[in-house]
Design a protein around this motif. Structure first.
Motif, PDB file in Angstrom:
ATOM      1  N   ASP A   1       0.826  -1.210   0.000  1.00  0.00           N
ATOM      2  CA  ASP A   1       0.000   0.000   0.000  1.00  0.00           C
ATOM      3  C   ASP A   1       0.860   1.260   0.000  1.00  0.00           C
ATOM      4  O   ASP A   1       0.566   2.213  -0.709  1.00  0.00           O
ATOM      5  CB  ASP A   1      -0.944   0.014   1.198  1.00  0.00           C
ATOM      6  N   LEU A   2       1.936   1.257   0.793  1.00  0.00           N
ATOM      7  CA  LEU A   2       2.807   2.424   0.821  1.00  0.00           C
ATOM      8  C   LEU A   2       3.508   2.594  -0.518  1.00  0.00           C
ATOM      9  O   LEU A   2       3.626   3.708  -1.023  1.00  0.00           O
ATOM     10  CB  LEU A   2       3.837   2.314   1.946  1.00  0.00           C
ATOM     11  N   ARG A   3       3.974   1.507  -1.095  1.00  0.00           N
ATOM     12  CA  ARG A   3       4.642   1.603  -2.398  1.00  0.00           C
ATOM     13  C   ARG A   3       3.690   2.158  -3.452  1.00  0.00           C
ATOM     14  O   ARG A   3       4.077   2.992  -4.266  1.00  0.00           O
ATOM     15  CB  ARG A   3       5.196   0.246  -2.819  1.00  0.00           C
ATOM     16  N   ARG A   4       2.452   1.710  -3.430  1.00  0.00           N
ATOM     17  CA  ARG A   4       1.469   2.234  -4.389  1.00  0.00           C
ATOM     18  C   ARG A   4       1.199   3.711  -4.144  1.00  0.00           C
ATOM     19  O   ARG A   4       1.097   4.499  -5.071  1.00  0.00           O
ATOM     20  CB  ARG A   4       0.166   1.445  -4.312  1.00  0.00           C
ATOM     21  N   SER A   5       1.066   4.089  -2.886  1.00  0.00           N
ATOM     22  CA  SER A   5       0.811   5.494  -2.553  1.00  0.00           C
ATOM     23  C   SER A   5       1.980   6.370  -2.984  1.00  0.00           C
ATOM     24  O   SER A   5       1.785   7.432  -3.587  1.00  0.00           O
ATOM     25  CB  SER A   5       0.589   5.651  -1.045  1.00  0.00           C
ATOM     26  N   VAL A   6       3.194   5.924  -2.683  1.00  0.00           N
ATOM     27  CA  VAL A   6       4.379   6.702  -3.052  1.00  0.00           C
ATOM     28  C   VAL A   6       4.503   6.795  -4.565  1.00  0.00           C
ATOM     29  O   VAL A   6       4.807   7.868  -5.108  1.00  0.00           O
ATOM     30  CB  VAL A   6       5.649   6.106  -2.406  1.00  0.00           C
ATOM     31  N   ALA A   7       4.250   5.687  -5.274  1.00  0.00           N
ATOM     32  CA  ALA A   7       4.322   5.717  -6.742  1.00  0.00           C
ATOM     33  C   ALA A   7       3.306   6.703  -7.320  1.00  0.00           C
ATOM     34  O   ALA A   7       3.621   7.462  -8.248  1.00  0.00           O
ATOM     35  CB  ALA A   7       4.090   4.313  -7.306  1.00  0.00           C
ATOM     36  N   THR A   8       2.110   6.718  -6.763  1.00  0.00           N
ATOM     37  CA  THR A   8       1.087   7.656  -7.234  1.00  0.00           C
ATOM     38  C   THR A   8       1.490   9.096  -6.941  1.00  0.00           C
ATOM     39  O   THR A   8       1.329   9.984  -7.791  1.00  0.00           O
ATOM     40  CB  THR A   8      -0.269   7.330  -6.571  1.00  0.00           C
ATOM     41  N   LEU A   9       2.033   9.346  -5.754  1.00  0.00           N
ATOM     42  CA  LEU A   9       2.477  10.701  -5.407  1.00  0.00           C
ATOM     43  C   LEU A   9       3.663  11.139  -6.265  1.00  0.00           C
ATOM     44  O   LEU A   9       3.754  12.301  -6.656  1.00  0.00           O
ATOM     45  CB  LEU A   9       2.837  10.783  -3.927  1.00  0.00           C
ATOM     46  N   ILE A  10       4.560  10.212  -6.583  1.00  0.00           N
ATOM     47  CA  ILE A  10       5.689  10.546  -7.449  1.00  0.00           C
ATOM     48  C   ILE A  10       5.190  10.905  -8.848  1.00  0.00           C
ATOM     49  O   ILE A  10       5.682  11.854  -9.472  1.00  0.00           O
ATOM     50  CB  ILE A  10       6.714   9.395  -7.489  1.00  0.00           C
ATOM     51  N   ALA A  11       4.207  10.168  -9.332  1.00  0.00           N
ATOM     52  CA  ALA A  11       3.633  10.491 -10.642  1.00  0.00           C
ATOM     53  C   ALA A  11       2.990  11.882 -10.621  1.00  0.00           C
ATOM     54  O   ALA A  11       3.167  12.669 -11.560  1.00  0.00           O
ATOM     55  CB  ALA A  11       2.612   9.432 -11.049  1.00  0.00           C
ATOM     56  N   LEU A  12       2.264  12.192  -9.551  1.00  0.00           N
ATOM     57  CA  LEU A  12       1.663  13.521  -9.424  1.00  0.00           C
ATOM     58  C   LEU A  12       2.748  14.597  -9.368  1.00  0.00           C
ATOM     59  O   LEU A  12       2.657  15.618 -10.047  1.00  0.00           O
ATOM     60  CB  LEU A  12       0.780  13.599  -8.177  1.00  0.00           C
TER      61      LEU A  12
ATOM     62  N   LEU B   1      -6.771  11.597  -8.482  1.00  0.00           N
ATOM     63  CA  LEU B   1      -7.884  11.055  -7.699  1.00  0.00           C
ATOM     64  C   LEU B   1      -8.368   9.716  -8.258  1.00  0.00           C
ATOM     65  O   LEU B   1      -8.617   8.769  -7.505  1.00  0.00           O
ATOM     66  CB  LEU B   1      -9.032  12.057  -7.641  1.00  0.00           C
ATOM     67  N   VAL B   2      -8.493   9.628  -9.580  1.00  0.00           N
ATOM     68  CA  VAL B   2      -8.944   8.373 -10.202  1.00  0.00           C
ATOM     69  C   VAL B   2      -7.914   7.264  -9.968  1.00  0.00           C
ATOM     70  O   VAL B   2      -8.272   6.137  -9.603  1.00  0.00           O
ATOM     71  CB  VAL B   2      -9.201   8.585 -11.718  1.00  0.00           C
ATOM     72  N   THR B   3      -6.634   7.590 -10.147  1.00  0.00           N
ATOM     73  CA  THR B   3      -5.583   6.593  -9.915  1.00  0.00           C
ATOM     74  C   THR B   3      -5.578   6.144  -8.462  1.00  0.00           C
ATOM     75  O   THR B   3      -5.451   4.956  -8.178  1.00  0.00           O
ATOM     76  CB  THR B   3      -4.209   7.176 -10.304  1.00  0.00           C
ATOM     77  N   SER B   4      -5.726   7.089  -7.557  1.00  0.00           N
ATOM     78  CA  SER B   4      -5.756   6.733  -6.140  1.00  0.00           C
ATOM     79  C   SER B   4      -6.939   5.824  -5.828  1.00  0.00           C
ATOM     80  O   SER B   4      -6.818   4.864  -5.070  1.00  0.00           O
ATOM     81  CB  SER B   4      -5.836   7.990  -5.272  1.00  0.00           C
ATOM     82  N   TRP B   5      -8.087   6.128  -6.407  1.00  0.00           N
ATOM     83  CA  TRP B   5      -9.289   5.333  -6.156  1.00  0.00           C
ATOM     84  C   TRP B   5      -9.107   3.889  -6.623  1.00  0.00           C
ATOM     85  O   TRP B   5      -9.426   2.953  -5.907  1.00  0.00           O
ATOM     86  CB  TRP B   5     -10.502   5.973  -6.828  1.00  0.00           C
ATOM     87  N   TYR B   6      -8.595   3.710  -7.825  1.00  0.00           N
ATOM     88  CA  TYR B   6      -8.493   2.363  -8.390  1.00  0.00           C
ATOM     89  C   TYR B   6      -7.211   1.632  -8.030  1.00  0.00           C
ATOM     90  O   TYR B   6      -7.189   0.401  -8.009  1.00  0.00           O
ATOM     91  CB  TYR B   6      -8.628   2.421  -9.920  1.00  0.00           C
ATOM     92  N   TYR B   7      -6.141   2.356  -7.729  1.00  0.00           N
ATOM     93  CA  TYR B   7      -4.841   1.725  -7.563  1.00  0.00           C
ATOM     94  C   TYR B   7      -4.366   1.690  -6.114  1.00  0.00           C
ATOM     95  O   TYR B   7      -3.685   0.759  -5.712  1.00  0.00           O
ATOM     96  CB  TYR B   7      -3.823   2.476  -8.437  1.00  0.00           C
ATOM     97  N   VAL B   8      -4.730   2.698  -5.319  1.00  0.00           N
ATOM     98  CA  VAL B   8      -4.176   2.831  -3.976  1.00  0.00           C
ATOM     99  C   VAL B   8      -5.139   2.347  -2.893  1.00  0.00           C
ATOM    100  O   VAL B   8      -4.766   1.580  -2.009  1.00  0.00           O
ATOM    101  CB  VAL B   8      -3.744   4.292  -3.704  1.00  0.00           C
ATOM    102  N   LEU B   9      -6.400   2.783  -2.945  1.00  0.00           N
ATOM    103  CA  LEU B   9      -7.351   2.472  -1.881  1.00  0.00           C
ATOM    104  C   LEU B   9      -7.814   1.025  -1.943  1.00  0.00           C
ATOM    105  O   LEU B   9      -8.042   0.481  -3.024  1.00  0.00           O
ATOM    106  CB  LEU B   9      -8.566   3.403  -1.969  1.00  0.00           C
ATOM    107  N   ASN B  10      -7.969   0.414  -0.762  1.00  0.00           N
ATOM    108  CA  ASN B  10      -8.515  -0.942  -0.728  1.00  0.00           C
ATOM    109  C   ASN B  10     -10.043  -0.876  -0.601  1.00  0.00           C
ATOM    110  O   ASN B  10     -10.619   0.210  -0.477  1.00  0.00           O
ATOM    111  CB  ASN B  10      -7.880  -1.766   0.400  1.00  0.00           C
TER     112      ASN B  10
END
Length: 179
Positions: A115-126, A155-164
């Motif tokens: 979950d942290l890796r996904r969150s960090v990857a999404t934040l890095i992309a942003l 927001l869309v990436t976070s919804w589908y990729y980060v949140l459980n």
């Protein structure tokens, strides 16, 4: 704010203030982000009956903070003060997260899980998109529209990729309550 500090400061307080205050706002924005993260381990320590650790850390940090503030302010002025504060809250965050992990016997690898890796990857992309936007030489309105699209994509990436599923369910429940 870290990427777009100058336009809001210019609109709010004028060009002269924005020239001198942009760097300060950028440094403080990063410090506020780190400080907001520190609330999680601080709350954990309080919840498990160890609020004394937060106080002890602050006593240890105080002389470091005073010395660092004096040094950075005398050399760099207001940006130095912002950097001293941001450095202090970063140190505080590291101490709090280390103590919370140690007392709860939570290995660091758990914190660095999927979950942290996904969150960090999404934040890095942003952040990458914001850096491109910051370097883009177009007018403010075009940047604002692109920022809107970038934020929507985040927001869309976070919804589908980060949140459980549980987090999505909780958000839906909050949104229904707000109606």
């Amino acid at each position: 704010l870290a990427f777009f500090a100058r336009p809001p400061l210019t609109l709010w307080l004028g060009m002269e203030f924005a020239e001198k205050g942009t760097l300060v706002l950028q440094i403080l924005a990063i410090g506020v982000l780190i400080n907001s993260l520190a609330h999680v381990p601080s709350t954990v320590l309080q919840g498990i009956g160890r609020p004394d650790l937060t106080a002890k850390f602050h006593v240890i940090e105080l002389p470091i903070h005073i010395g660092l503030t004096w040094f950075l302010v005398t050399r760099y002025g207001l940006p130095g003060a912002a950097l001293a504060w941001s450095t202090w809250v970063s140190l505080d965050f590291l101490l709090l997260i280390t103590a919370a992990c140690w007392i709860t016997r939570t290995p660091a690898r758990v914190l660095a899980g999927r979950d942290l890796r996904r969150s960090v990857a999404t934040l890095i992309a942003l952040a990458g998109g914001l850096v491109l936007l910051w370097a883009w030489p177009h007018v403010l309105m075009a940047k604002a529209v692109f920022t809107l699209f970038l934020s929507s994509g985040f927001l869309v990436t976070s919804w589908y990729y980060v949140l459980n599923l549980e987090e999505k369910w909780q958000i839906r429940r909050w949104l229904k309550q707000a109606e």
